[in-house]
Design a protein around this motif. Sequence first.
Motif, PDB file in Angstrom:
ATOM      1  N   TRP A 450       1.006  -1.037   0.064  1.00  0.00           N
ATOM      2  CA  TRP A 450      -0.083  -0.169  -0.011  1.00  0.00           C
ATOM      3  C   TRP A 450       0.952   1.217   0.023  1.00  0.00           C
ATOM      4  N   LYS A 451       0.718   2.328  -0.841  1.00  0.00           N
ATOM      5  CA  LYS A 451       1.320   3.242  -1.000  1.00  0.00           C
ATOM      6  C   LYS A 451       0.593   4.738  -0.580  1.00  0.00           C
ATOM      7  N   GLY A 452       0.459   4.893   0.622  1.00  0.00           N
ATOM      8  CA  GLY A 452      -0.290   5.809   1.218  1.00  0.00           C
ATOM      9  C   GLY A 452       0.293   7.190   1.183  1.00  0.00           C
ATOM     10  N   SER A 453      -0.403   8.382   0.734  1.00  0.00           N
ATOM     11  CA  SER A 453       0.145   9.837   0.522  1.00  0.00           C
ATOM     12  C   SER A 453       0.655  10.211   2.172  1.00  0.00           C
ATOM     13  N   GLY A 454       2.151  10.359   1.755  1.00  0.00           N
ATOM     14  CA  GLY A 454       2.755  11.024   3.199  1.00  0.00           C
ATOM     15  C   GLY A 454       3.123   9.948   3.942  1.00  0.00           C
ATOM     16  N   ALA A 455       2.812   8.581   3.638  1.00  0.00           N
ATOM     17  CA  ALA A 455       3.446   7.346   4.630  1.00  0.00           C
ATOM     18  C   ALA A 455       4.737   7.412   5.030  1.00  0.00           C
ATOM     19  N   GLU A 456       5.677   7.519   3.864  1.00  0.00           N
ATOM     20  CA  GLU A 456       7.163   7.676   4.332  1.00  0.00           C
ATOM     21  C   GLU A 456       7.513   8.895   5.031  1.00  0.00           C
ATOM     22  N   ALA A 457       6.956   9.957   4.686  1.00  0.00           N
ATOM     23  CA  ALA A 457       7.285  11.369   5.444  1.00  0.00           C
ATOM     24  C   ALA A 457       7.159  11.078   6.980  1.00  0.00           C
ATOM     25  N   GLY A 493       0.846  16.087  10.169  1.00  0.00           N
ATOM     26  CA  GLY A 493       2.325  15.421   9.582  1.00  0.00           C
ATOM     27  C   GLY A 493       3.652  15.979   9.883  1.00  0.00           C
ATOM     28  N   VAL A 494       3.323  17.233  10.815  1.00  0.00           N
ATOM     29  CA  VAL A 494       4.694  18.060  11.131  1.00  0.00           C
ATOM     30  C   VAL A 494       4.907  18.070  12.544  1.00  0.00           C
ATOM     31  N   ARG A 495       6.016  18.194  13.193  1.00  0.00           N
ATOM     32  CA  ARG A 495       6.296  18.585  14.470  1.00  0.00           C
ATOM     33  C   ARG A 495       5.382  19.788  14.924  1.00  0.00           C
ATOM     34  N   ALA A 496       4.790  20.058  16.070  1.00  0.00           N
ATOM     35  CA  ALA A 496       4.147  21.079  16.330  1.00  0.00           C
ATOM     36  C   ALA A 496       4.428  21.596  18.095  1.00  0.00           C
ATOM     37  N   ALA A 497       4.491  22.678  18.204  1.00  0.00           N
ATOM     38  CA  ALA A 497       4.616  22.982  19.775  1.00  0.00           C
ATOM     39  C   ALA A 497       3.428  22.700  20.599  1.00  0.00           C
ATOM     40  N   ALA A 498       2.162  22.948  19.914  1.00  0.00           N
ATOM     41  CA  ALA A 498       1.005  22.973  20.636  1.00  0.00           C
ATOM     42  C   ALA A 498      -0.045  22.437  19.449  1.00  0.00           C
ATOM     43  N   ALA A 499      -1.067  21.809  20.254  1.00  0.00           N
ATOM     44  CA  ALA A 499      -2.347  21.383  19.200  1.00  0.00           C
ATOM     45  C   ALA A 499      -3.624  21.993  20.016  1.00  0.00           C
ATOM     46  N   ARG A 500      -4.672  22.581  19.102  1.00  0.00           N
ATOM     47  CA  ARG A 500      -5.573  23.195  19.865  1.00  0.00           C
ATOM     48  C   ARG A 500      -6.802  22.368  19.424  1.00  0.00           C
ATOM     49  N   ARG A 501      -8.031  22.860  19.869  1.00  0.00           N
ATOM     50  CA  ARG A 501      -9.379  22.150  19.977  1.00  0.00           C
ATOM     51  C   ARG A 501      -9.705  21.826  18.419  1.00  0.00           C
ATOM     52  N   ASP A 503      -7.927  19.711  16.488  1.00  0.00           N
ATOM     53  CA  ASP A 503      -7.046  19.383  15.648  1.00  0.00           C
ATOM     54  C   ASP A 503      -6.725  17.694  16.067  1.00  0.00           C
ATOM     55  N   ALA A 504      -6.497  17.106  14.893  1.00  0.00           N
ATOM     56  CA  ALA A 504      -6.133  15.528  14.892  1.00  0.00           C
ATOM     57  C   ALA A 504      -4.646  15.690  15.390  1.00  0.00           C
ATOM     58  N   VAL A 505      -4.265  15.002  16.422  1.00  0.00           N
ATOM     59  CA  VAL A 505      -2.695  15.108  17.143  1.00  0.00           C
ATOM     60  C   VAL A 505      -2.353  13.564  17.159  1.00  0.00           C
ATOM     61  N   GLU A 506      -0.959  13.465  17.186  1.00  0.00           N
ATOM     62  CA  GLU A 506      -0.161  12.613  17.623  1.00  0.00           C
ATOM     63  C   GLU A 506       0.797  13.175  19.073  1.00  0.00           C
ATOM     64  N   LEU A 507       0.541  12.342  20.003  1.00  0.00           N
ATOM     65  CA  LEU A 507       1.285  12.702  21.302  1.00  0.00           C
ATOM     66  C   LEU A 507       2.275  11.713  21.682  1.00  0.00           C
ATOM     67  N   VAL A 508       3.430  12.082  22.179  1.00  0.00           N
ATOM     68  CA  VAL A 508       4.370  11.340  22.778  1.00  0.00           C
ATOM     69  C   VAL A 508       4.669  11.639  23.938  1.00  0.00           C
ATOM     70  N   ALA A 509       4.484  11.048  24.898  1.00  0.00           N
ATOM     71  CA  ALA A 509       4.737  11.289  26.456  1.00  0.00           C
ATOM     72  C   ALA A 509       6.184  10.627  26.918  1.00  0.00           C
ATOM     73  N   ALA A 510       6.567  11.228  28.094  1.00  0.00           N
ATOM     74  CA  ALA A 510       7.757  10.642  28.531  1.00  0.00           C
ATOM     75  C   ALA A 510       7.520   9.322  29.208  1.00  0.00           C
ATOM     76  N   ALA A 511       6.376   8.749  29.693  1.00  0.00           N
ATOM     77  CA  ALA A 511       5.962   7.646  30.045  1.00  0.00           C
ATOM     78  C   ALA A 511       4.489   7.365  29.888  1.00  0.00           C
ATOM     79  N   THR A 512       3.995   6.135  29.736  1.00  0.00           N
ATOM     80  CA  THR A 512       2.448   6.063  29.401  1.00  0.00           C
ATOM     81  C   THR A 512       2.170   4.794  29.885  1.00  0.00           C
ATOM     82  N   PRO A 513       0.632   4.717  30.471  1.00  0.00           N
ATOM     83  CA  PRO A 513       0.136   3.473  30.794  1.00  0.00           C
ATOM     84  C   PRO A 513      -0.576   2.736  29.413  1.00  0.00           C
ATOM     85  N   PHE A 514      -0.648   3.583  28.337  1.00  0.00           N
ATOM     86  CA  PHE A 514      -1.423   2.991  26.985  1.00  0.00           C
ATOM     87  C   PHE A 514      -0.426   2.153  26.304  1.00  0.00           C
TER      88      PHE A 514
END
Length: 890
Positions: A450-457, A493-501, A503-514
Amino acid sequence: MKNPTAAEIREAFLRFFEERGHRRVASSALVPQNDPTLLFTNAGMVQFKDVFTGREQRDYRRATSAQKCVRAGGKHNDLENVGFTARHHTFFEMLGNFSFGDYFKREAIAWGWEFVTSPRWLGLPKDRLAATVFSGEGGLPWDEEAYDLWRAQGLPESAVHKLGAKDNFWAMGDTGPCGPCSEIHFFQGADIPCAEEKAGGTCLGVACDCDRWLEIWNLVFMQFERGADGNLTPLPKASVDTGAGLERMASVAQGKRSNYDTDLFRSIIRAVERISGKGYGQDPDDDVSMRVIADHARATTFLVGDGVLPSNEGRGYVLRRIMRRGIRHGKRLGLERPFLAEICGAVLDEMGRAYPETEQNRAFVQKVAAQEEEGFRRTLDRGLAILEQEMSRLAAARDKVIPGRVAFQLYDTFGFPLDLTRVIAGERGLRVDEPGFDRHMAEQRARSEWKGSGAEAVGDLHKHIAAELGEGAFLGYETTVADAEVKALVVGGVRAAAARRGDAVELVAAATPFYGESGGQVGDHGTIRGPRGLVRVADTVRPVPGLTVHVGEVVEGEIAVGDIVSLAVDEARRDLIRANHSATHLLHYALRERLGEHVKQAGSVVAPDHLRFDFSHFQPLAAEELRDVERTVNELVRQNAATDTSVLELEEARQTGAMMIFGEKYGDRVRVVRIGPSQELCGGTHVRRAGDISFFKISSEESIAAGVRRIVAVTGPAAVELAQRTDEELRHAAALLKAGAFEVAQKIEQAQRRLKELERALEEAQGQVAAARSGDLAAQAREVNGVKLLAARVQGDGKQLRDLADKLRDRLGSGVVALGAEQGGKAVLLVAVTKDLTGRLRAGDLVKEAAKLVGGSGGGKPDLAQAGGSDPAGLDRALARVEELVAASR
């Protein structure tokens, strides 16, 4: 021993070393349990590898074994030579004695000499034996100690030969244990042809590649440790690893020049003779095929017996190549019916007593062999026809190369392994364009990706984040709620300093129970609340090792990098996932208990609403088997054993016997999960006690690939709901049938019998009507060009038209019948010709021409043919076309 059988040699070897303080250890499986990097067990020392390196301690320091071995893939691959030489095999037995820091060269050499020469044991003539020792090379000293020990056994100086590192120095790898080795050779006779002599030189004796001198036993002396710098240091405790091929020992003890002439193979070859009706030793080409079949049936029997099933990758692909090569040689012998399962039975007749674990799987082995052969035979003839056509084309060509395109078509469409095409082509002096084959294979793989748009980036972005932040801590084994710092955000698809109401977001935390989706377990859902906002997590993934990404939407305020947030897993959903994951472990255990140890996990999905478990097995589970498996799982649930988890070094975990999945990448430290009798390496989340699963219910069982089955099941509330729905359906069916719930099956069987009776009665009535109509129709026949012709439109399906045509043909005595009908918006045509006219008019030709007028095609036998078409409006024209063809016939 005089004229010993192979079974007597095997037992004598083991007894000899037992009498000298060795522990008799059973053969390990052909699939190495302690080394997932090794394709097959290919030597006796494989099961003792960790003992030699000191990683494992056992309660004995001397061992002896008769080990099942396969060399048919990777570095050790004898497949293409099998059948053409006296010695090459895919499957063989390795006799061995081993010392783990106990005795060394003196005892190993003395015992080796005693076993091969003593009249009580093998009793080979001493004047036909020689030994080799390491001559010294690359700064390593020659093995003077071994030389003196051989001389002490009475060998003359001329019978102890010094050879270089290629022949007489062994190493486990680039680093690690290594040392000189010493071989025992047997002189078979000067009359055996030697290539060196044919070229005008002199036979090189024990160092020659000819078969005049045959190596029968190799004694390896592990006395050094090679470091990363290449330097050798003496091991604190030197060890011994010896290997003697049973097939070779049997050939010299029985006075045979070929392993295939020993009793190990003769009974199997006799089975091939019986099935083929041909005699071994009468035709050289037939002899090759018989040897191939005998050898490959042995490999098939023992690989399948140890749980390997034919497939298109890994070990299964090697097995499939072996089986198909054997089947193809059966075809060369003229065997037009399946035979491999029967030959596998002959293998077990010969060897089942020595390997009872394989004998116990006899029915399964023969079933796998039969199914693989039936499947391959369906495509073999068509594939061979294409290959024969291509080879005939190349016979007059200058370039004698099978195109890569053709080789790939044979592989992709007809199941021909590349090496099978290579072998067949080689027999005609042709070769295969293997780079071209590889290009077509790569193109197919590319098309399937599957060659999805932007997947490699995005993938690269995840790698950068993981490299920058390092591995985050997973807290989900202990808790479902934790506080941690936001380390990275991705929006659009790019790094961000903040995400607002919004926004579809990907979040990475220092630790997680997820828990991030991996190992078949789906990712967690939940919420992440910060000081100024809230994220609803819809999925948790691990796009690269060590990086857990929370995927969701900001539903309140905003979330910023550096915020301290509270991460809360949807605990109710997690509990359902835990129950289903633990149930897969118990299901795996129950399947192996009920079906056998060939069952291996081949994939899984653990979701909150169901579990899916794929496993190796070659036939559908009977209702009784499914019931037993389900009952076993629920019994384990009721026993309510506590889940015990421990983190161990990988080697330590292997020693516990925990189930491992071949191809799975494990770290240096692994998590072992025990639930009652089940024990597996697993990184997923599980119930605290088996009783938390509550209730287990199988909803379906099906095949998803050759040799792979799939079970879908539910637990807890979903299992209760499934049971209730099943009960409701049963009660509804009972009400419709006016029967009790446990009388439904009986009532349905009665209804089916009554339906069949009515169908037969209807068919008889229709036949009577058709007979009456045939009389009326027959009267409409006209003579055209000296032939009685009846062409008419009627009503009915294909079968009814055939019955009517038979009656009309009988009434005409001599003539042509052409019938047309409309059925379901389609045209049906049928032409019947009496046999006296088939030399002049062929039904297949007539219907083929007529079918063009209804937009279709067809064909059949000279006396009866049928066609279909998409345009019933053309039926009258089609029938008229039949009359034209009859009129024009001669």
